[in-house]
Design a protein around this motif. Structure first.
Motif, PDB file in Angstrom:
ATOM      1  N   SER A  15       0.848  -1.203   0.000  1.00  7.19           N
ATOM      2  CA  SER A  15       0.000   0.000   0.000  1.00  7.19           C
ATOM      3  C   SER A  15       0.878   1.246   0.000  1.00  7.19           C
ATOM      4  N   ILE A  17       3.155   4.461  -0.143  1.00  2.93           N
ATOM      5  CA  ILE A  17       4.410   4.806  -0.813  1.00  2.93           C
ATOM      6  C   ILE A  17       5.076   3.542  -1.374  1.00  2.93           C
ATOM      7  N   ARG A  37       1.985  -7.528   6.423  1.00  2.00           N
ATOM      8  CA  ARG A  37       1.307  -8.435   7.362  1.00  2.00           C
ATOM      9  C   ARG A  37      -0.033  -8.911   6.823  1.00  2.00           C
ATOM     10  N   ARG A  38      -0.782  -8.024   6.125  1.00  7.09           N
ATOM     11  CA  ARG A  38      -2.161  -8.359   5.742  1.00  7.09           C
ATOM     12  C   ARG A  38      -2.202  -9.093   4.409  1.00  7.09           C
ATOM     13  N   ASP A  58       5.725 -10.319   9.040  1.00  8.64           N
ATOM     14  CA  ASP A  58       5.648  -9.227  10.015  1.00  8.64           C
ATOM     15  C   ASP A  58       7.084  -8.852  10.381  1.00  8.64           C
ATOM     16  N   VAL A  59       7.569  -7.745   9.812  1.00 14.67           N
ATOM     17  CA  VAL A  59       8.978  -7.390  10.014  1.00 14.67           C
ATOM     18  C   VAL A  59       9.262  -6.872  11.424  1.00 14.67           C
ATOM     19  N   ASN A  85      10.762   0.167   3.875  1.00 15.23           N
ATOM     20  CA  ASN A  85       9.674   1.145   3.794  1.00 15.23           C
ATOM     21  C   ASN A  85       8.577   0.907   4.833  1.00 15.23           C
ATOM     22  N   TYR A 152       6.973   7.842  17.280  1.00 20.04           N
ATOM     23  CA  TYR A 152       7.088   7.729  15.812  1.00 20.04           C
ATOM     24  C   TYR A 152       8.267   8.578  15.329  1.00 20.04           C
ATOM     25  N   LYS A 156      12.173   7.758  13.422  1.00 21.48           N
ATOM     26  CA  LYS A 156      12.638   8.273  12.135  1.00 21.48           C
ATOM     27  C   LYS A 156      13.957   9.045  12.294  1.00 21.48           C
ATOM     28  N   PRO A 183       7.790  13.978   3.008  1.00 16.08           N
ATOM     29  CA  PRO A 183       7.033  14.928   3.838  1.00 16.08           C
ATOM     30  C   PRO A 183       5.705  14.234   4.152  1.00 16.08           C
ATOM     31  N   VAL A 185       2.532  12.702   3.138  1.00 13.38           N
ATOM     32  CA  VAL A 185       2.068  12.225   1.828  1.00 13.38           C
ATOM     33  C   VAL A 185       0.673  11.647   2.035  1.00 13.38           C
ATOM     34  N   THR A 187      -1.508   9.145   2.164  1.00  8.42           N
ATOM     35  CA  THR A 187      -1.657   7.682   2.217  1.00  8.42           C
ATOM     36  C   THR A 187      -2.532   7.373   3.439  1.00  8.42           C
TER      37      THR A 187
HETATM   38  N1  LIG Z   1       2.482   9.084   4.471  1.00  4.31           N
HETATM   39  C1  LIG Z   1       3.243   9.979   5.087  1.00  4.31           C
HETATM   40  O1  LIG Z   1       2.820  11.120   5.350  1.00  4.31           O
HETATM   41  C2  LIG Z   1       4.659   9.603   5.466  1.00  4.31           C
HETATM   42  C3  LIG Z   1       5.524  10.650   5.827  1.00  4.31           C
HETATM   43  C4  LIG Z   1       6.822  10.331   6.191  1.00  4.31           C
HETATM   44  C5  LIG Z   1       7.248   9.024   6.185  1.00  4.31           C
HETATM   45  N2  LIG Z   1       6.386   8.026   5.836  1.00  4.31           N
HETATM   46  C6  LIG Z   1       6.885   6.647   5.879  1.00  4.31           C
HETATM   47  O2  LIG Z   1       6.645   6.015   4.639  1.00  4.31           O
HETATM   48  C7  LIG Z   1       6.553   4.603   4.853  1.00  4.31           C
HETATM   49  C8  LIG Z   1       5.333   4.078   4.127  1.00  4.31           C
HETATM   50  O3  LIG Z   1       4.161   4.603   4.745  1.00  4.31           O
HETATM   51  P1  LIG Z   1       2.844   4.979   3.923  1.00  4.31           P
HETATM   52  O4  LIG Z   1       2.602   6.409   4.128  1.00  4.31           O
HETATM   53  O5  LIG Z   1       2.926   4.433   2.566  1.00  4.31           O
HETATM   54  O6  LIG Z   1       1.716   4.235   4.789  1.00  4.31           O
HETATM   55  P2  LIG Z   1       0.960   2.840   4.566  1.00  4.31           P
HETATM   56  O7  LIG Z   1       0.180   2.850   3.308  1.00  4.31           O
HETATM   57  O8  LIG Z   1       0.258   2.572   5.856  1.00  4.31           O
HETATM   58  O9  LIG Z   1       2.162   1.829   4.341  1.00  4.31           O
HETATM   59  C9  LIG Z   1       2.822   1.162   5.354  1.00  4.31           C
HETATM   60  C10 LIG Z   1       3.030  -0.269   4.904  1.00  4.31           C
HETATM   61  O10 LIG Z   1       3.838  -0.932   5.863  1.00  4.31           O
HETATM   62  C11 LIG Z   1       3.295  -2.216   6.068  1.00  4.31           C
HETATM   63  N3  LIG Z   1       3.662  -2.674   7.418  1.00  4.31           N
HETATM   64  C12 LIG Z   1       3.378  -2.064   8.595  1.00  4.31           C
HETATM   65  N4  LIG Z   1       3.857  -2.791   9.618  1.00  4.31           N
HETATM   66  C13 LIG Z   1       4.454  -3.874   9.059  1.00  4.31           C
HETATM   67  C14 LIG Z   1       5.120  -4.990   9.595  1.00  4.31           C
HETATM   68  N5  LIG Z   1       5.277  -5.154  10.921  1.00  4.31           N
HETATM   69  N6  LIG Z   1       5.605  -5.931   8.752  1.00  4.31           N
HETATM   70  C15 LIG Z   1       5.458  -5.779   7.408  1.00  4.31           C
HETATM   71  N7  LIG Z   1       4.844  -4.735   6.837  1.00  4.31           N
HETATM   72  C16 LIG Z   1       4.338  -3.795   7.661  1.00  4.31           C
HETATM   73  C17 LIG Z   1       1.784  -2.048   5.916  1.00  4.31           C
HETATM   74  O11 LIG Z   1       1.152  -3.260   5.528  1.00  4.31           O
HETATM   75  P3  LIG Z   1       0.455  -4.237   6.616  1.00  4.31           P
HETATM   76  O12 LIG Z   1      -0.357  -3.359   7.510  1.00  4.31           O
HETATM   77  O13 LIG Z   1      -0.339  -5.167   5.777  1.00  4.31           O
HETATM   78  O14 LIG Z   1       1.577  -4.902   7.322  1.00  4.31           O
HETATM   79  C18 LIG Z   1       1.718  -1.031   4.782  1.00  4.31           C
HETATM   80  O15 LIG Z   1       1.658  -1.677   3.529  1.00  4.31           O
HETATM   81  C19 LIG Z   1       6.522   4.404   6.358  1.00  4.31           C
HETATM   82  O16 LIG Z   1       7.801   4.043   6.822  1.00  4.31           O
HETATM   83  C20 LIG Z   1       6.159   5.778   6.888  1.00  4.31           C
HETATM   84  O17 LIG Z   1       6.608   5.986   8.192  1.00  4.31           O
HETATM   85  C21 LIG Z   1       5.111   8.294   5.450  1.00  4.31           C
END
Ligand SMILES: NC(=O)c1ccc[n+]([C@@H]2O[C@H](COP(=O)([O-])OP(=O)(O)OC[C@H]3O[C@@H](n4cnc5c(N)ncnc54)[C@H](OP(=O)(O)O)[C@@H]3O)[C@@H](O)[C@H]2O)c1
Length: 244
Positions: A15, A17, A37-38, A58-59, A85, A152, A156, A183, A185, A187
């Motif tokens: 999902s 990014i 995980r899902r 599950d990492v 990621n 959180y 980071k 920044p 994003v 999601t």
């Molecule tokens: N969106 C923002 O504003 C933003 C800003 C700065 C940084 N980030 C970083 O960008 C990265 C991606 O986030 P996103 O915004 O794309 O959100 P997201 O759509 O919620 O993506 C996070 C992904 O990580 C997976 N995940 C979570 N825990 C996990 C685990 N224990 N084992 C394996 N997979 C796991 C989730 O899948 P499952 O739940 O199925 O495991 C999901 O697919 C993250 O590191 C986040 O901190 C995002």
């Protein structure tokens, strides 16, 4: 980095990014492996991108990381790009109130322990590959925390620090170490609808691909690009504004 003919593993690639990058790497001519995980989310990703290889992992769990690295390197010996990621974001009660420690611990184990441990586990394998790369996904919040999500943000900030050390230590190896600094994003991070004010996901992912192609080793986008260059005074001012 070379943007084609790689075997790219994206943790949390089902999902947000991760999936946006998975689409672009697939389109550019790479074999992409994702994990999450899902099961149902991995299945949705696979329907959209039939060439994806998916693992339910599950990492945040040390034993799962050990088993996964052994399995994925055996089944995909050409794997040469690791994108750390996967991440979770929690909005805990104010710190003066009683806390659910399991939520803080989950952020630390997912956002920090996992990318450190996975990097260390993959280094011996990556050293033997052509054009090996480790990409860690941190956050603009590594530079200026939002105090209401202190754990959180600290994960980071620590990942930023680790990535600098890793890059320095791997200088004499063929492994490139990249930090991608998003920044806010748009999601579903932390729950649906919490990041609608964030930048457009496709715009951000396109920017990442072009920065990777140019060979940048650390890059943000918009406000996170600004923040990674801020002076201490600017960081303090930004922190105060963000936390008003
Ligand atoms: N969106 C923002 O504003 C933003 C800003 C700065 C940084 N980030 C970083 O960008 C990265 C991606 O986030 P996103 O915004 O794309 O959100 P997201 O759509 O919620 O993506 C996070 C992904 O990580 C997976 N995940 C979570 N825990 C996990 C685990 N224990 N084992 C394996 N997979 C796991 C989730 O899948 P499952 O739940 O199925 O495991 C999901 O697919 C993250 O590191 C986040 O901190 C995002």
């Amino acid at each position: 980095m070379e943007l084609k003919n790689n075997t790219v593993l994206i943790t949390g690639g089902g999902s947000g990014i991760g999936f946006a990058l998975a689409k672009r790497f697939t389109k550019a001519g790479n074999q992409v492996i994702i994990c999450g995980r899902r099961k149902e989310q991995l299945e949705i990703a696979k329907i959209k991108l039939p060439n994806l290889i998916c693992y339910q992992v599950d990492v945040s769990q040390e034993k799962e990381r050990l088993d996964f690295v052994a399995r994925v390197t055996l089944e995909h010996p050409a794997l040469n790009v690791l994108i750390n990621n996967a991440g979770v974001q929690n909005r805990p009660a104010p710190l003066v109130e009683p806390q659910d420690w399991s939520k803080h611990r989950l952020e630390i184990s997912t956002n920090l322990e996992a990318p450190i441990h996975l990097s260390l586990l993959f280094i011996p394998h990556l050293q033997k590959q052509t054009h090996p790369v480790i990409i860690n996904v941190s956050s603009g919040l590594a530079f200026t925390p939002l105090s209401f999500m202190s754990t959180y943000c600290l994960t980071k900030a620590a990942l930023h620090s680790f990535t600098m050390s890793l890059r320095h230590q791997l200088k004499a190896t063929p492994i490139q170490v990249v930090e991608l600094i998003p920044p806010a994003v748009n999601t579903d991070l932390g729950g649906t609808g919490l990041h609608t004010a964030g930048v457009n996901l496709d715009e951000f992912a396109d920017h990442c691909m072009s920065k990777l192609e140019q060979g940048d080793l650390e890059f943000g986008f918009g406000t996170s690009e600004e923040r990674r260059h801020f002076s201490r005074e600017q960081l303090d001012q930004y922190f105060l504004t963000m936390n008003k």
